[in-house]
Write a protein that holds these residues in place. Structure first.
Motif, PDB file in Angstrom:
ATOM      1  N   TRP A  10      -0.850 -10.242  -0.278  1.00  0.00           N
ATOM      2  CA  TRP A  10       0.744 -10.417  -0.718  1.00  0.00           C
ATOM      3  C   TRP A  10       2.251 -10.542  -0.819  1.00  0.00           C
ATOM      4  CZ3 TRP A  10       2.257  -6.788  -4.810  1.00  0.00           C
ATOM      5  CH2 TRP A  10       3.633  -5.914  -4.301  1.00  0.00           C
ATOM      6  N   GLU A  29      -8.481  -0.782 -10.780  1.00  0.00           N
ATOM      7  CA  GLU A  29      -7.492  -2.087 -11.340  1.00  0.00           C
ATOM      8  C   GLU A  29      -7.748  -0.740 -12.251  1.00  0.00           C
ATOM      9  OE1 GLU A  29      -7.778  -5.325 -14.077  1.00  0.00           O
ATOM     10  OE2 GLU A  29      -8.422  -5.979 -11.949  1.00  0.00           O
ATOM     11  N   ARG A  46       0.471  -2.404  -7.065  1.00  0.00           N
ATOM     12  CA  ARG A  46       0.467  -3.962  -7.661  1.00  0.00           C
ATOM     13  C   ARG A  46      -0.812  -4.179  -6.360  1.00  0.00           C
ATOM     14  NH1 ARG A  46       2.019  -5.101 -12.047  1.00  0.00           N
ATOM     15  NH2 ARG A  46       3.716  -3.694 -12.989  1.00  0.00           N
ATOM     16  N   GLY A  47      -1.787  -5.016  -6.906  1.00  0.00           N
ATOM     17  CA  GLY A  47      -2.864  -5.974  -5.719  1.00  0.00           C
ATOM     18  C   GLY A  47      -1.976  -7.757  -5.582  1.00  0.00           C
ATOM     19  N   PRO A  48      -2.873  -8.222  -5.103  1.00  0.00           N
ATOM     20  CA  PRO A  48      -3.454  -8.025  -4.015  1.00  0.00           C
ATOM     21  C   PRO A  48      -3.433  -7.699  -2.191  1.00  0.00           C
ATOM     22  CG  PRO A  48      -3.221 -10.350  -4.065  1.00  0.00           C
ATOM     23  CD  PRO A  48      -2.007  -9.577  -5.078  1.00  0.00           C
ATOM     24  N   ALA A  72      -5.201   2.980  -5.286  1.00  0.00           N
ATOM     25  CA  ALA A  72      -5.941   2.806  -4.055  1.00  0.00           C
ATOM     26  C   ALA A  72      -5.742   4.441  -3.116  1.00  0.00           C
ATOM     27  CB  ALA A  72      -5.029   1.833  -3.099  1.00  0.00           C
ATOM     28  N   THR A  77       0.460  -1.404  -0.194  1.00  0.00           N
ATOM     29  CA  THR A  77       0.192  -0.077  -0.133  1.00  0.00           C
ATOM     30  C   THR A  77       1.531   0.941  -0.263  1.00  0.00           C
ATOM     31  OG1 THR A  77      -0.620   0.661   2.282  1.00  0.00           O
ATOM     32  CG2 THR A  77      -1.735  -1.260   0.887  1.00  0.00           C
ATOM     33  N   VAL A  90     -10.407   0.470  -4.303  1.00  0.00           N
ATOM     34  CA  VAL A  90      -8.937  -0.137  -5.243  1.00  0.00           C
ATOM     35  C   VAL A  90      -9.086  -0.110  -6.830  1.00  0.00           C
ATOM     36  CG1 VAL A  90      -7.599  -1.846  -5.855  1.00  0.00           C
ATOM     37  CG2 VAL A  90      -8.198  -1.507  -3.662  1.00  0.00           C
ATOM     38  N   ALA A  94      -7.668  -4.006   1.984  1.00  0.00           N
ATOM     39  CA  ALA A  94      -8.335  -3.145   1.112  1.00  0.00           C
ATOM     40  C   ALA A  94      -9.236  -2.570   2.460  1.00  0.00           C
ATOM     41  CB  ALA A  94      -8.585  -3.678  -0.041  1.00  0.00           C
TER      42      ALA A  94
END
Length: 294
Positions: free
Chosen positions: A200, A157, A145-147, A260, A131, A155, A150
């Protein structure tokens, strides 16, 4: 018409669902429905078709949606220009790892052209904080980048990138055109430090518990592969250093580039950032971005 009511209308028009729009606006549904009814009364026309099948825009509603978006965008730019004139317009952007992505380069140029009076502060972070300081309140918005967790965030994309296994060039698996995660089951992988977001960590470990050296950044991951023969993970289109190669993983979900921000943050600079980022990354190819819940 009040700008607040127009924001309500745009939320319902984009969600096509009063309940979801209310959640997005952080309000209950009854006052939202009343506000839309009042707007329809003021305009003398229905903006939505309401039925058991759902909610759809009327032709009048479609016209108002275009005009409302333009008006709200202009209002945001007025706020930003005034803030810039008094020297209070700034935005802190968290960026994961290096910032050499062509999409990020286009985004920087487009944002500067749109908001030349805004001072943008960049906070680059290593791979242990996806984050980029957003949960800690260190940045206004994260380009990452995710994930990841959240909770309390929105968030959006921007792009999806295929992922591959980073291997030594002399690794027997390096000769394959593609690999499955099962092909790497008995290999040592890299790990992130304890306390790293578990979503992550799990993604970059292919969804399985792994053993291997602990790394914090991209270069450490590459060196772990080069010196120890461990399995690294990287993007398929990244050019590996000498001595390493990338083999596509055919059964691993792509790595998703996202922006995000905190769901309670109404800073117009953030809304503008998301809109410009969506266009910049759309131009860079990859997955089709989804509409941002602005």
């Amino acid at each position: 018409m009040e700008l607040r009511t127009l924001r309500y209308f745009v939320a319902v028009a984009e969600e096509l669902h009063f309940g979801r729009a209310a959640v997005r606006l952080h309000m209950s549904q009854p006052p939202l429905s009343r506000a839309i009814k009042q707007l329809e009364t003021e305009l003398g026309a229905a903006l939505f078709h309401r039925s058991s099948a759902g909610v759809t825009l009327t032709p009048v509603g479609a016209v108002l949606l275009d005009e409302a978006r333009a008006l709200l965008d202009h209002a945001d730019r007025v706020r930003v220009r005034v803030a810039a004139a008094v020297g209070t317009a700034s935005l802190t952007v968290g960026i994961l790892g290096d910032s050499t992505d062509p999409g990020a380069t286009r985004l920087a140029g487009a944002y500067y052209r749109r908001h030349p009076g805004v001072e943008v502060h960049i906070r680059e972070t290593d791979l242990t904080d996806p984050t980029c300081g957003l949960h800690a309140g260190l940045v206004d918005i994260a380009l990452t980048r995710g994930p990841f967790d959240a909770t309390g965030l929105i968030v959006h994309e921007l792009r999806a990138d295929p992922v591959g296994a980073l291997l030594r060039a002399d690794d027997p698996l390096a000769r394959h055109a593609g690999l499955k995660l099962a092909d790497l089951a008995d290999r040592r992988w890299f790990l992130f430090p304890e306390g790293t977001d578990p979503l992550w960590q799990s993604y970059w470990n292919g969804g399985e518990p792994r053993e291997g050296p602990v790394v914090r950044g991209v270069q450490e991951c590459r060196q772990a592969v080069l010196w120890n023969g461990t399995v690294g993970m990287t993007l398929v289109d990244h050019e590996p250093p000498e001595g390493l190669t990338v083999v596509p993983l055919i059964d691993m979900e792509p790595s998703r580039v996202v922006v995000a921000w905190n769901e309670a943050d109404t800073n117009p600079l953030i809304r503008s950032f998301v809109q410009i980022a969506t266009a910049a990354y759309r131009d860079s190819g990859g997955a089709t971005p989804r509409p941002a819940p602005l």
